[in-house]
Design a protein around this motif. Sequence first.
Motif, mmCIF file in Angstrom:
data_model
loop_
_atom_site.group_PDB
_atom_site.id
_atom_site.type_symbol
_atom_site.label_atom_id
_atom_site.label_comp_id
_atom_site.label_asym_id
_atom_site.label_seq_id
_atom_site.Cartn_x
_atom_site.Cartn_y
_atom_site.Cartn_z
ATOM 1 N N SER A 35 0.932 -1.444 -0.091
ATOM 2 C CA SER A 35 -0.023 0.051 0.049
ATOM 3 C C SER A 35 0.882 1.256 -0.013
ATOM 4 C CB SER A 35 -0.959 -0.040 1.258
ATOM 5 O OG SER A 35 -2.059 -0.993 1.107
ATOM 6 N N ASP A 69 -3.758 7.008 -3.258
ATOM 7 C CA ASP A 69 -4.745 6.802 -1.995
ATOM 8 C C ASP A 69 -5.898 6.027 -2.756
ATOM 9 O OD1 ASP A 69 -3.080 8.283 -0.479
ATOM 10 O OD2 ASP A 69 -3.629 10.165 -1.199
ATOM 11 N N VAL A 89 -5.663 2.194 -2.099
ATOM 12 C CA VAL A 89 -5.353 1.270 -0.814
ATOM 13 C C VAL A 89 -6.311 0.418 -0.437
ATOM 14 C CG1 VAL A 89 -4.585 1.497 1.394
ATOM 15 C CG2 VAL A 89 -3.577 3.261 -0.226
ATOM 16 N N VAL A 146 -3.998 12.669 8.431
ATOM 17 C CA VAL A 146 -5.220 12.434 8.690
ATOM 18 C C VAL A 146 -6.118 13.584 8.572
ATOM 19 C CG1 VAL A 146 -7.121 11.252 10.271
ATOM 20 C CG2 VAL A 146 -4.677 10.130 10.049
ATOM 21 N N SER A 170 -8.018 11.441 3.756
ATOM 22 C CA SER A 170 -6.787 10.931 4.479
ATOM 23 C C SER A 170 -6.058 10.716 3.617
ATOM 24 C CB SER A 170 -7.054 9.972 5.400
ATOM 25 O OG SER A 170 -7.893 10.357 6.719
ATOM 26 N N GLN A 171 -4.540 10.786 3.765
ATOM 27 C CA GLN A 171 -3.643 10.298 2.703
ATOM 28 C C GLN A 171 -3.101 8.932 3.069
ATOM 29 O OE1 GLN A 171 -1.402 14.384 3.213
ATOM 30 N NE2 GLN A 171 -1.206 13.551 1.060
ATOM 31 N N TYR A 172 -3.880 7.885 2.804
ATOM 32 C CA TYR A 172 -3.421 6.476 3.263
ATOM 33 C C TYR A 172 -2.341 5.988 2.783
ATOM 34 C CZ TYR A 172 -8.298 6.726 4.676
ATOM 35 O OH TYR A 172 -9.747 7.219 5.297
ATOM 36 N N ILE A 196 0.244 7.406 4.971
ATOM 37 C CA ILE A 196 0.337 7.020 6.130
ATOM 38 C C ILE A 196 0.965 5.497 6.072
ATOM 39 C CG2 ILE A 196 -0.952 5.928 7.876
ATOM 40 C CD1 ILE A 196 -3.119 7.821 7.243
#
Length: 308
Positions: A67, A72, A75, A266, A271-273, A276
């Motif tokens: 991921s 994003d 994911v 977040v 959110s920018q997964y 993260i």
Amino acid sequence: MKTTVLREDSTTARLPRQPAPAAPAGPRPHRRGPAGPGRIVGRALLYMALTGLAAAVLVPFAWMLVSSLKADSEVFTVPIQWIPKSFRWENFSDIWDQIPLWTYLGNSLFLSVVITALQVLTGSFAAYGFAKVRFPGRDAVFLAYIATIAVPWQAYMVPQYILMQKLGLVNTHLSLILLQAFGAFGVFLMRQYYLTIPDEISEAARLDGLTEYGIWARIVLPLSKPALAGLALLTFVNTWNDYMGPFIYLTDNDLWTVQLGLRSFVGMYSSQYAMIMTGSVLSVLPILVVFLLGQRYFVQGISTSGMK
């Protein structure tokens, strides 16, 4: 016809006859025969079960790594897309520009190293008193101290915060260091290992004139390297992954740890997964290096604690 008579030499006749060597006591060693089909099948099933458990443990880490190379929107696709359509290697360079990751990593490293050193020092010293020094009520005090492990942190979280606030230590690293410098689990782990060291060694050192401090520093500690390494590794990992402690006591962005820094991705609406996951991969690397360097001592220390 002449008869020849054999005579024993007088010196040889006087020597006592040596008895035949006795058979070694105990059961005879069992010789394993060739492995049968049942044993081969059982071993194959065992290896398959262990491989399945290892794969189940590694799947989340593999998903996190994959991921971190996605966009994003890719994911949380259903079903999981294990191979990204396009590998976004730039995620590992963009993250340094979006948040001060070096600051967060430095704060996490500072807290982890300091707290680990203090817990190893205080835990080993207290464990020596509970294991090798005789005083009235020693076992009762030890049981009462170890019983604090069963008390959840949420029960005394508010009193601790009020205490740190009265001392003016909120929003400082010192508050986290003071609260985590002592640990009942470390005392328990080191005491169980110290019990495996014979008391005769300490008694001989006392007869030679060594004080209790000298026995602890010059004799017990060098013999306890596996347990010390195990305690250090556990403390380092727990401190590095701690989220609630820094979240409660640290408000300044320059004091945040890497776990708090990942919250920067977040947002309120999105959110920018991918970022993260990228930050999570980078935060796992120091723990992985530490564990690979100390896993031999870690396994040895955990496996021998409690054996006497």
